[in-house]
Motif scaffolding. Structure first.
Motif, PDB file in Angstrom:
ATOM      1  N   ALA A 163       0.832  -1.204   0.000  1.00  0.00           N
ATOM      2  CA  ALA A 163       0.000   0.000   0.000  1.00  0.00           C
ATOM      3  C   ALA A 163       0.866   1.253   0.000  1.00  0.00           C
ATOM      4  CB  ALA A 163      -0.929  -0.011   1.216  1.00  0.00           C
ATOM      5  N   ALA A 164       1.897   1.259   0.826  1.00  0.00           N
ATOM      6  CA  ALA A 164       2.787   2.419   0.883  1.00  0.00           C
ATOM      7  C   ALA A 164       3.497   2.629  -0.448  1.00  0.00           C
ATOM      8  CB  ALA A 164       3.812   2.242   2.006  1.00  0.00           C
ATOM      9  N   ALA A 165       3.880   1.534  -1.106  1.00  0.00           N
ATOM     10  CA  ALA A 165       4.559   1.641  -2.400  1.00  0.00           C
ATOM     11  C   ALA A 165       3.625   2.218  -3.464  1.00  0.00           C
ATOM     12  CB  ALA A 165       5.073   0.272  -2.838  1.00  0.00           C
ATOM     13  N   ILE A 166       2.353   1.811  -3.441  1.00  0.00           N
ATOM     14  CA  ILE A 166       1.384   2.340  -4.413  1.00  0.00           C
ATOM     15  C   ILE A 166       1.197   3.835  -4.201  1.00  0.00           C
ATOM     16  CG2 ILE A 166      -1.033   2.260  -5.164  1.00  0.00           C
ATOM     17  CD1 ILE A 166      -0.960  -0.746  -4.221  1.00  0.00           C
ATOM     18  N   LEU A 201      -2.482  16.055  -9.089  1.00  0.00           N
ATOM     19  CA  LEU A 201      -2.722  16.819  -7.865  1.00  0.00           C
ATOM     20  C   LEU A 201      -3.961  16.318  -7.127  1.00  0.00           C
ATOM     21  CD1 LEU A 201      -1.868  20.440  -9.071  1.00  0.00           C
ATOM     22  CD2 LEU A 201      -0.425  18.857  -7.782  1.00  0.00           C
ATOM     23  N   ALA A 202      -4.964  15.841  -7.880  1.00  0.00           N
ATOM     24  CA  ALA A 202      -6.168  15.294  -7.247  1.00  0.00           C
ATOM     25  C   ALA A 202      -5.836  14.049  -6.434  1.00  0.00           C
ATOM     26  CB  ALA A 202      -7.219  14.976  -8.307  1.00  0.00           C
ATOM     27  N   ASN A 203      -4.957  13.201  -6.960  1.00  0.00           N
ATOM     28  CA  ASN A 203      -4.541  12.017  -6.207  1.00  0.00           C
ATOM     29  C   ASN A 203      -3.836  12.423  -4.918  1.00  0.00           C
ATOM     30  OD1 ASN A 203      -5.323   9.547  -7.526  1.00  0.00           O
ATOM     31  ND2 ASN A 203      -3.932  10.059  -9.192  1.00  0.00           N
ATOM     32  N   LYS A 204      -2.996  13.439  -4.995  1.00  0.00           N
ATOM     33  CA  LYS A 204      -2.293  13.898  -3.795  1.00  0.00           C
ATOM     34  C   LYS A 204      -3.276  14.428  -2.751  1.00  0.00           C
ATOM     35  CE  LYS A 204       2.389  14.981  -5.287  1.00  0.00           C
ATOM     36  NZ  LYS A 204       3.455  15.978  -5.183  1.00  0.00           N
ATOM     37  N   LEU A 205      -4.243  15.223  -3.201  1.00  0.00           N
ATOM     38  CA  LEU A 205      -5.241  15.742  -2.270  1.00  0.00           C
ATOM     39  C   LEU A 205      -6.079  14.619  -1.662  1.00  0.00           C
ATOM     40  CD1 LEU A 205      -6.423  18.971  -4.131  1.00  0.00           C
ATOM     41  CD2 LEU A 205      -5.174  18.851  -1.957  1.00  0.00           C
ATOM     42  N   LEU A 216       0.929   7.186   6.916  1.00  0.00           N
ATOM     43  CA  LEU A 216       2.302   7.045   6.428  1.00  0.00           C
ATOM     44  C   LEU A 216       3.306   7.386   7.520  1.00  0.00           C
ATOM     45  CD1 LEU A 216       1.815   8.676   2.919  1.00  0.00           C
ATOM     46  CD2 LEU A 216       2.423   6.279   3.332  1.00  0.00           C
ATOM     47  N   THR A 217       2.982   8.373   8.352  1.00  0.00           N
ATOM     48  CA  THR A 217       3.861   8.720   9.463  1.00  0.00           C
ATOM     49  C   THR A 217       3.964   7.562  10.442  1.00  0.00           C
ATOM     50  OG1 THR A 217       3.303  11.066   9.259  1.00  0.00           O
ATOM     51  CG2 THR A 217       4.224  10.335  11.361  1.00  0.00           C
ATOM     52  N   THR A 233       9.263   8.151   0.993  1.00  0.00           N
ATOM     53  CA  THR A 233       9.183   8.673  -0.376  1.00  0.00           C
ATOM     54  C   THR A 233       7.864   9.390  -0.607  1.00  0.00           C
ATOM     55  OG1 THR A 233      10.624   6.917  -1.229  1.00  0.00           O
ATOM     56  CG2 THR A 233       9.201   8.032  -2.818  1.00  0.00           C
ATOM     57  N   ALA A 234       6.768   8.751  -0.186  1.00  0.00           N
ATOM     58  CA  ALA A 234       5.451   9.356  -0.379  1.00  0.00           C
ATOM     59  C   ALA A 234       5.324  10.673   0.378  1.00  0.00           C
ATOM     60  CB  ALA A 234       4.364   8.377   0.080  1.00  0.00           C
TER      61      ALA A 234
END
Length: 268
Positions: A163-166, A201-205, A216-217, A233-234
């Motif tokens: 999941a983190a890699a995706i 940018l939508a994916n990031k939001l 992730l933290t 990385t993410a």
């Protein structure tokens, strides 16, 4: 007298029958379904066609209402994936398109069982061809990936890593068209199927809004080594590109304690 004492009732037998061990996975005993899982993994190594066929049949079983059947199918898919990873003689990866298209996997992430969600994460993780990566980016599945891995104790360590890699992949700008020159941000020529800046940018939001920074933290603190690397990385990629995005990301990272998590990770 019969001139042919041993007639062949099937004059055109198939010299290479395609065994279908899925009934044993679905209905058999503990020993028979374990044997079936092993058989499927070996069959799948023979060719891409057989690998796709086996994957599609087992994915159908992941939708069963019976937990034991889902677990058996998940085990078979996992063993097949492990065998493929150990086979260095050929490229054993399959693409998203080969096994039903991205929408099928978005639905599994949103509504599927734990087994189907973990397999979906693995499949998206190993789908490194450009077409699959673009399809994943355009499908806006980031939110669903975050939703799955933010539930404490739901996923295995390996699935958390996937999941983190995706998510890390969705924050990379390498497949984004610059919108002006016909090239990606990495300097490669763009195609009509490249991810647009708005989709990027939508994916990031979506990641930020779904609580991805907090998750992730946490992974950066408690995940395995590969999961920590993908999480780092993410998080780093979320702080660049798009002023609204990186401002929101930086604020959430401070609130989530990401700075101390980064320091701890670097000190490991």
């Amino acid at each position: 007298p019969n001139p042919n004492p041993n007639p062949n009732p099937n004059p055109n037998p198939n010299p290479n029958p395609k065994p279908n061990p899925n009934p044993q996975v679905r209905d058999g005993s503990e020993s028979s379904w374990a044997e079936a899982a092993s058989a499927i993994s070996q069959i799948a190594l023979k060719s891409t066609v057989l690998r796709v066929q086996a994957t599609q049949q087992l994915m159908a079983l992941l939708g069963s209402e019976h937990e034991e059947i889902r677990q058996r199918a998940g085990m078979a898919l996992g063993e097949m994936a492990a065998e493929a990873a150990n086979d260095r003689s050929q490229d054993t990866r399959i693409t998203v398109a080969q096994v039903g298209g991205i929408e099928r996997f978005v639905n599994l992430l949103r509504e599927g069982s734990v087994e189907s969600q973990e397999y979906t994460l693995w499949l998206l993780y190993q789908s490194t061809d450009t077409a699959s990566k673009v399809a994943i980016g355009k499908a806006r599945c980031a939110r669903h990936v975050v939703d799955v891995f933010t539930v404490p104790g739901r996923l295995t360590a390996a699935a958390l890593e996937h999941a983190a890699a995706i998510i890390a992949s969705l924050t990379l700008a390498s497949l984004v068209s610059d919108g002006t020159t016909g090239a990606t941000s990495g300097g490669k020529k763009a195609t009509p199927s490249m991810i647009t800046p708005d989709e990027f940018l939508a994916n990031k939001l979506d990641i930020i809004d779904a609580g991805g920074i907090e998750s992730l933290t946490g992974l950066l603190t408690s995940g395995n080594a590969c999961a920590k690397r993908h999480a780092a990385t993410a998080l780093a990629n979320l702080t660049v590109h798009g002023e609204d995005v990186w401002r929101a990301a930086q604020l959430r990272m401070v609130e989530a304690g990401a700075v101390s998590a980064f320091v701890g990770w670097l000190a490991d």
